[in-house]
Design a protein around this motif. Sequence first.
Motif, PDB file in Angstrom:
ATOM      1  N   THR A 262       0.851  -1.192   0.000  1.00 38.29           N
ATOM      2  CA  THR A 262       0.000   0.000   0.000  1.00 38.29           C
ATOM      3  C   THR A 262       0.887   1.243   0.000  1.00 38.29           C
ATOM      4  O   THR A 262       2.118   1.153   0.014  1.00 38.29           O
ATOM      5  N   GLU A 263       0.253   2.402   0.036  1.00 34.22           N
ATOM      6  CA  GLU A 263       1.014   3.648   0.058  1.00 34.22           C
ATOM      7  C   GLU A 263       1.851   3.779   1.326  1.00 34.22           C
ATOM      8  O   GLU A 263       2.842   4.516   1.350  1.00 34.22           O
ATOM      9  N   VAL A 264       1.472   3.047   2.358  1.00 35.04           N
ATOM     10  CA  VAL A 264       2.238   3.073   3.605  1.00 35.04           C
ATOM     11  C   VAL A 264       3.636   2.498   3.379  1.00 35.04           C
ATOM     12  O   VAL A 264       4.633   3.055   3.845  1.00 35.04           O
ATOM     13  N   GLU A 265       3.711   1.377   2.673  1.00 35.69           N
ATOM     14  CA  GLU A 265       5.032   0.819   2.365  1.00 35.69           C
ATOM     15  C   GLU A 265       5.813   1.768   1.470  1.00 35.69           C
ATOM     16  O   GLU A 265       7.021   1.968   1.662  1.00 35.69           O
ATOM     17  N   GLU A 266       5.136   2.373   0.514  1.00 33.82           N
ATOM     18  CA  GLU A 266       5.808   3.284  -0.412  1.00 33.82           C
ATOM     19  C   GLU A 266       6.434   4.464   0.322  1.00 33.82           C
ATOM     20  O   GLU A 266       7.540   4.891  -0.009  1.00 33.82           O
ATOM     21  N   VAL A 267       5.736   4.975   1.319  1.00 34.77           N
ATOM     22  CA  VAL A 267       6.265   6.149   2.014  1.00 34.77           C
ATOM     23  C   VAL A 267       7.515   5.785   2.814  1.00 34.77           C
ATOM     24  O   VAL A 267       8.441   6.592   2.944  1.00 34.77           O
ATOM     25  N   VAL A 268       7.574   4.559   3.333  1.00 31.01           N
ATOM     26  CA  VAL A 268       8.777   4.121   4.052  1.00 31.01           C
ATOM     27  C   VAL A 268       9.930   3.904   3.076  1.00 31.01           C
ATOM     28  O   VAL A 268      11.058   4.357   3.312  1.00 31.01           O
ATOM     29  N   LEU A 269       9.640   3.231   1.968  1.00 28.56           N
ATOM     30  CA  LEU A 269      10.690   2.926   0.994  1.00 28.56           C
ATOM     31  C   LEU A 269      11.273   4.188   0.367  1.00 28.56           C
ATOM     32  O   LEU A 269      12.471   4.245   0.062  1.00 28.56           O
ATOM     33  N   ASN A 270      10.420   5.199   0.181  1.00 32.40           N
ATOM     34  CA  ASN A 270      10.848   6.386  -0.570  1.00 32.40           C
ATOM     35  C   ASN A 270      10.945   7.644   0.288  1.00 32.40           C
ATOM     36  O   ASN A 270      11.034   8.744  -0.249  1.00 32.40           O
ATOM     37  N   TRP A 271      10.918   7.481   1.600  1.00 35.69           N
ATOM     38  CA  TRP A 271      10.873   8.649   2.476  1.00 35.69           C
ATOM     39  C   TRP A 271      12.032   9.603   2.231  1.00 35.69           C
ATOM     40  O   TRP A 271      11.845  10.809   2.083  1.00 35.69           O
ATOM     41  N   PHE A 272      13.236   9.081   2.160  1.00 39.11           N
ATOM     42  CA  PHE A 272      14.389   9.963   2.025  1.00 39.11           C
ATOM     43  C   PHE A 272      14.512  10.528   0.619  1.00 39.11           C
ATOM     44  O   PHE A 272      15.022  11.628   0.432  1.00 39.11           O
ATOM     45  N   ASP A 273      14.017   9.794  -0.389  1.00 42.84           N
ATOM     46  CA  ASP A 273      13.977  10.355  -1.738  1.00 42.84           C
ATOM     47  C   ASP A 273      13.045  11.556  -1.770  1.00 42.84           C
ATOM     48  O   ASP A 273      13.363  12.609  -2.332  1.00 42.84           O
ATOM     49  N   HIS A 274      11.879  11.416  -1.126  1.00 40.67           N
ATOM     50  CA  HIS A 274      10.914  12.514  -1.066  1.00 40.67           C
ATOM     51  C   HIS A 274      11.482  13.670  -0.249  1.00 40.67           C
ATOM     52  O   HIS A 274      11.367  14.837  -0.634  1.00 40.67           O
TER      53      HIS A 274
END
Length: 287
Positions: A262-274
């Motif tokens: 879900t978007e929850v996993e995406e935010v963890v995986l890409n947090w530092f990129d964002h």
Amino acid sequence: MSSSGGKVPLHGPRRILVPAKHASDPFVVCTKRRFTVSDQENKFYLAICRIANSTKWQSHDAVDIDTVRAKFYSFGHSFEKFGMLSPYVMSVFCRVLFHDNHPSKSKRNYFFPSIGAQLTIDINDVDLEKVEKSFKGAASARKLHLCDMLYFPILYQQHWFVFLVDLKDRMLVFLDSIHEEGDDFFEPILPHIDLQSIFQVFKSSSHMFQSKFLGIFSMKYMELWSPRVILQNEFSKDNINNIRVQYANRIFFHPNNKMLGTEVEEVVLNWFDHYNYMFNLHVCFSI
């Protein structure tokens, strides 16, 4: 399913190994387990801790295993350095242990801290319906009298410890990194447990513990303890920071976490990129 669980070993109950002072810290330097973490694990761990402070994401579920949930706020703050372990996160961890060490094979059952708390109060105040429901649920995985061990993590007066019913060796065990048998801390609790108790106390070479370490210690006790294991040789407070990283990753990325994909996993995986993108964007418009 084996029916041997809960039976006394052929040659009688196993004795708890307690090393003599001359054979334990600080007199002997023991070779402890290595708790190594990768750069990627550190990255995801830091992301989880940062998200716990994000006004946008902190109220979202970080973990949902069998409808047992922990939000980013409690999940991240539980594992950050000097963080106090939340009962919600301990409950999620119990489900992780359930799946990783299913009672049908491990002969172990893990109860939520809300059930452990019932053991510390007067019988007249116990929520019997809640306890009965929990025990029936546990018995559906493996009948309790056929288990070897029942684990009850308990948060009492902002202090974590583990109460363990060792059916195989006919012992009640308290796993606590600070308090010993006879300590005043246990006086209000023991009258509610009207059986003789044997205390197995894990003591490090340093007694300067902070209460916020103790939840992580209790989690490790639940994984490692047996009468023949000397916990001092397995880990110490020096390993706690790496163990925090390992647990945060293990729980969040557990296959039974419904938030994966879900978007929850995406935010963890890409947090530092964002984060880097937003930082660079801010710098760009500030020039």
